[in-house]
Design an enzyme around this catalytic site. Structure first.
Site, PDB file in Angstrom:
ATOM      1  N   HIS A   1     150.495  29.122  72.605  1.00  0.00           N
ATOM      2  CA  HIS A   1     151.177  30.248  72.882  1.00  0.00           C
ATOM      3  C   HIS A   1     151.398  31.044  71.448  1.00  0.00           C
ATOM      4  O   HIS A   1     151.908  30.299  70.687  1.00  0.00           O
ATOM      5  CB  HIS A   1     152.441  30.456  73.640  1.00  0.00           C
ATOM      6  CG  HIS A   1     152.784  31.625  73.888  1.00  0.00           C
ATOM      7  ND1 HIS A   1     152.367  32.606  74.901  1.00  0.00           N
ATOM      8  CD2 HIS A   1     153.761  32.467  73.310  1.00  0.00           C
ATOM      9  CE1 HIS A   1     152.860  33.840  74.780  1.00  0.00           C
ATOM     10  NE2 HIS A   1     153.763  33.858  73.936  1.00  0.00           N
TER      11      HIS A   1
ATOM     12  N   GLY B   1     137.319  31.582  72.355  1.00  0.00           N
ATOM     13  CA  GLY B   1     136.923  30.268  72.306  1.00  0.00           C
ATOM     14  C   GLY B   1     137.316  29.576  70.729  1.00  0.00           C
ATOM     15  O   GLY B   1     136.937  28.784  70.518  1.00  0.00           O
TER      16      GLY B   1
HETATM   17  C1  GRF Z   1     145.088  32.169  71.294  1.00  0.00           C
HETATM   18  O1  GRF Z   1     145.604  33.135  70.698  1.00  0.00           O
HETATM   19  C2  GRF Z   1     146.335  31.538  72.208  1.00  0.00           C
HETATM   20  O2  GRF Z   1     147.374  31.577  71.746  1.00  0.00           O
HETATM   21  C3  GRF Z   1     146.279  32.367  73.614  1.00  0.00           C
HETATM   22  O3  GRF Z   1     145.016  32.809  73.513  1.00  0.00           O
HETATM   23  C4  GRF Z   1     144.282  33.016  72.401  1.00  0.00           C
HETATM   24  C5  GRF Z   1     142.959  32.412  72.663  1.00  0.00           C
HETATM   25  O4  GRF Z   1     142.252  32.634  71.586  1.00  0.00           O
HETATM   26  N1  GRF Z   1     146.848  31.499  74.473  1.00  0.00           N
HETATM   27  P1  GRF Z   1     140.677  31.684  71.397  1.00  0.00           P
HETATM   28  O5  GRF Z   1     139.893  31.919  72.699  1.00  0.00           O
HETATM   29  O6  GRF Z   1     141.002  30.409  71.203  1.00  0.00           O
HETATM   30  O7  GRF Z   1     140.273  32.352  70.317  1.00  0.00           O
END
Ligand code: GRF
Length: 209
Positions: free
Chosen positions: A116, A17
């Site tokens: 992404h 998150g």
């Molecule tokens: C991010 O690196 C995003 O690019 C991918 O999932 C990850 C989520 O990370 N879709 P977080 O939970 O926001 O730290």
């Protein structure tokens, strides 16, 4: 949405998150003219829910059902209903590890975005920064895009490059990518909240501010 009301975000995630946290920070500081109306996860113990609850945000686990990579019908209805009840204007995917299709995308047409960790269309799918490192590209990056029926294929809203440095490990590269994500996602959500981004087919148009 009338101009009197605050733009409302529904954030969905399955992991730690950090992006949701950065967006919540942006809302709290006023850099993003929006409020986080609800945070939802398909993982009961996910960090995204813990972080949201620590901020006093409305945060809920919804059982995704029997499949591994998508929501079953009952879960899809539950996610849609919860987001509608929270009156969200934009659904922000932040590490949500299930594919959204059909009814969900019909209900929230052109109102679901994702981040992404690569420069799409290169390296879609899982662990995109590792794919880039293994391939040997010198630059990778971050993409914010609208979500369509495909995997990481929707119209691109924003991109930023991240250089791959000699001696980078997957962890070192991922750290820089995540720092870029937090900045770029906040910027894109703020622009959408201000109504500065429109989608026309595959193109997105940013109004000059
Ligand atoms: C991010 O690196 C995003 O690019 C991918 O999932 C990850 C989520 O990370 N879709 P977080 O939970 O926001 O730290």
């Amino acid at each position: 949405m009338s101009s009197q009301q605050t733009f409302r975000l529904g954030i969905l995630g399955s992991g730690k998150g950090s992006n949701a946290d950065a967006i919540a920070d942006g809302c709290a500081s006023g850099k993003i003219p929006a409020q986080v109306a609800v945070v939802l996860s398909d993982v009961a113990e996910a960090g995204i829910l813990q972080k949201a609850r620590a901020r006093g945000l409305n945060a809920k686990f919804i059982d995704p059902g029997k499949f591994r990579t998508k929501l079953d019908d009952a879960a899809e209805v539950a996610f849609i209903k919860t987001l509608q009840e929270a009156k969200v204007d934009l659904v922000v995917l932040a590490g949500f590890m299930r594919i959204l299709k059909g009814e969900f995308l019909r209900v929230f047409k052109d109102r679901v975005i994702n981040i992404h960790p690569s420069l799409l269309p290169s390296f879609p799918g899982l662990d995109a920064w590792k794919q880039a490192l293994d391939y040997g590209v010198k630059h990778t990056g971050v993409t914010v895009h609208f979500v369509d029926q495909g995997i990481d294929t929707g119209p691109i809203i924003a991109q930023e490059t991240v250089a791959i440095l000699q001696g980078d490990t997957a962890e070192m590269l991922h750290k820089r990518i995540q720092e870029t994500e937090h900045r770029l996602y906040s910027k894109a959500v703020a622009a959408l909240a201000r109504g500065e981004v429109q989608v026309r087919g595959r193109q997105t148009i940013w109004k000059q501010s």
